[in-house]
Design a protein around this motif. Structure first.
Motif, mmCIF file in Angstrom:
data_model
loop_
_atom_site.group_PDB
_atom_site.id
_atom_site.type_symbol
_atom_site.label_atom_id
_atom_site.label_comp_id
_atom_site.label_asym_id
_atom_site.label_seq_id
_atom_site.Cartn_x
_atom_site.Cartn_y
_atom_site.Cartn_z
ATOM 1 N N GLY A 78 0.940 -1.387 0.073
ATOM 2 C CA GLY A 78 -0.073 0.031 0.003
ATOM 3 C C GLY A 78 0.798 1.310 -0.037
ATOM 4 O O GLY A 78 0.609 2.155 -0.818
ATOM 5 N N PHE A 79 1.864 1.284 0.845
ATOM 6 C CA PHE A 79 2.802 2.489 0.814
ATOM 7 C C PHE A 79 3.379 2.816 -0.388
ATOM 8 O O PHE A 79 3.490 3.800 -1.073
ATOM 9 N N PHE A 80 3.891 1.709 -1.104
ATOM 10 C CA PHE A 80 4.549 1.629 -2.336
ATOM 11 C C PHE A 80 3.389 2.009 -3.598
ATOM 12 O O PHE A 80 3.927 2.796 -4.717
ATOM 13 N N GLY A 81 2.392 1.565 -3.328
ATOM 14 C CA GLY A 81 1.153 2.134 -4.262
ATOM 15 C C GLY A 81 0.836 3.508 -4.279
ATOM 16 O O GLY A 81 0.519 4.194 -5.317
ATOM 17 N N LYS A 82 1.057 4.159 -3.142
ATOM 18 C CA LYS A 82 1.028 5.523 -2.876
ATOM 19 C C LYS A 82 1.887 6.470 -3.483
ATOM 20 O O LYS A 82 1.716 7.617 -3.621
ATOM 21 N N LEU A 83 3.077 5.821 -3.806
ATOM 22 C CA LEU A 83 4.111 6.706 -4.271
ATOM 23 C C LEU A 83 3.811 7.099 -5.758
ATOM 24 O O LEU A 83 3.174 6.325 -6.537
ATOM 25 N N ARG A 84 3.919 8.383 -6.010
ATOM 26 C CA ARG A 84 3.870 8.773 -7.531
ATOM 27 C C ARG A 84 5.180 9.622 -7.935
ATOM 28 O O ARG A 84 5.877 10.115 -7.239
ATOM 29 N N VAL A 85 5.195 9.367 -9.100
ATOM 30 C CA VAL A 85 6.559 9.874 -9.958
ATOM 31 C C VAL A 85 5.949 11.269 -10.422
ATOM 32 O O VAL A 85 5.044 11.400 -10.823
ATOM 33 N N PRO A 86 6.711 12.420 -10.000
ATOM 34 C CA PRO A 86 6.565 13.729 -10.622
ATOM 35 C C PRO A 86 6.102 13.730 -11.940
ATOM 36 O O PRO A 86 7.109 13.529 -12.848
ATOM 37 N N GLY A 87 5.061 14.557 -12.279
ATOM 38 C CA GLY A 87 4.858 14.703 -13.811
ATOM 39 C C GLY A 87 4.188 13.259 -14.434
ATOM 40 O O GLY A 87 3.923 13.621 -15.672
ATOM 41 N N ALA A 88 3.928 12.157 -13.948
ATOM 42 C CA ALA A 88 3.605 11.137 -14.552
ATOM 43 C C ALA A 88 2.066 11.070 -14.978
ATOM 44 O O ALA A 88 1.636 10.749 -15.817
ATOM 45 N N ARG A 89 1.313 11.887 -13.858
ATOM 46 C CA ARG A 89 0.133 12.127 -14.285
ATOM 47 C C ARG A 89 -0.430 12.752 -15.464
ATOM 48 O O ARG A 89 -1.249 12.490 -16.150
ATOM 49 N N LYS A 90 0.570 13.897 -15.505
ATOM 50 C CA LYS A 90 0.294 14.957 -16.575
ATOM 51 C C LYS A 90 0.693 14.308 -17.805
ATOM 52 O O LYS A 90 -0.119 14.455 -18.683
ATOM 53 N N LEU A 91 1.736 13.383 -17.938
ATOM 54 C CA LEU A 91 1.963 12.660 -19.099
ATOM 55 C C LEU A 91 0.966 11.845 -19.527
ATOM 56 O O LEU A 91 0.491 11.693 -20.797
ATOM 57 N N GLY A 92 0.397 11.072 -18.512
ATOM 58 C CA GLY A 92 -0.919 10.095 -18.716
ATOM 59 C C GLY A 92 -2.021 10.949 -19.147
ATOM 60 O O GLY A 92 -2.605 10.015 -20.173
ATOM 61 N N GLN A 93 -2.216 11.931 -18.871
ATOM 62 C CA GLN A 93 -3.400 12.571 -19.247
ATOM 63 C C GLN A 93 -3.323 13.175 -20.691
ATOM 64 O O GLN A 93 -4.261 13.152 -21.732
ATOM 65 N N LEU A 94 -2.127 13.564 -21.077
ATOM 66 C CA LEU A 94 -1.778 14.108 -22.292
ATOM 67 C C LEU A 94 -1.866 12.579 -23.327
ATOM 68 O O LEU A 94 -2.506 12.731 -24.456
#
Length: 64
Positions: free
Chosen positions: A17-33
């Motif tokens: 669960g802890f590792f699942g909460k980790l996010r890479v900065p900018g990854a969400r923006k790239l996924g949305q594009l």
């Protein structure tokens, strides 16, 4: 013995669960594009409706 197995299982799930909460900065923006580009490419260029599948759009089926 069973208590030890259950405890280890719960600790393992918590670590996942802890590792699942980790996010890479900018990854969400790239996924949305990427999602926007994919949705734009699935629209029919003639009528603007979303195409489902690989075949032609309904507006162009009989008009080859």
């Amino acid at each position: 013995m069973i208590v030890k197995i259950v405890t280890l299982f719960l600790v393992f799930i918590a670590v996942l669960g802890f590792f699942g909460k980790l996010r890479v900065p900018g990854a969400r923006k790239l996924g949305q594009l990427r999602d926007r580009a994919r949705l734009a490419s699935t629209k029919c260029p003639h009528c603007g409706r979303y195409k489902i599948g690989k075949g032609p759009c309904d507006c162009r089926k009989g008009k080859t």
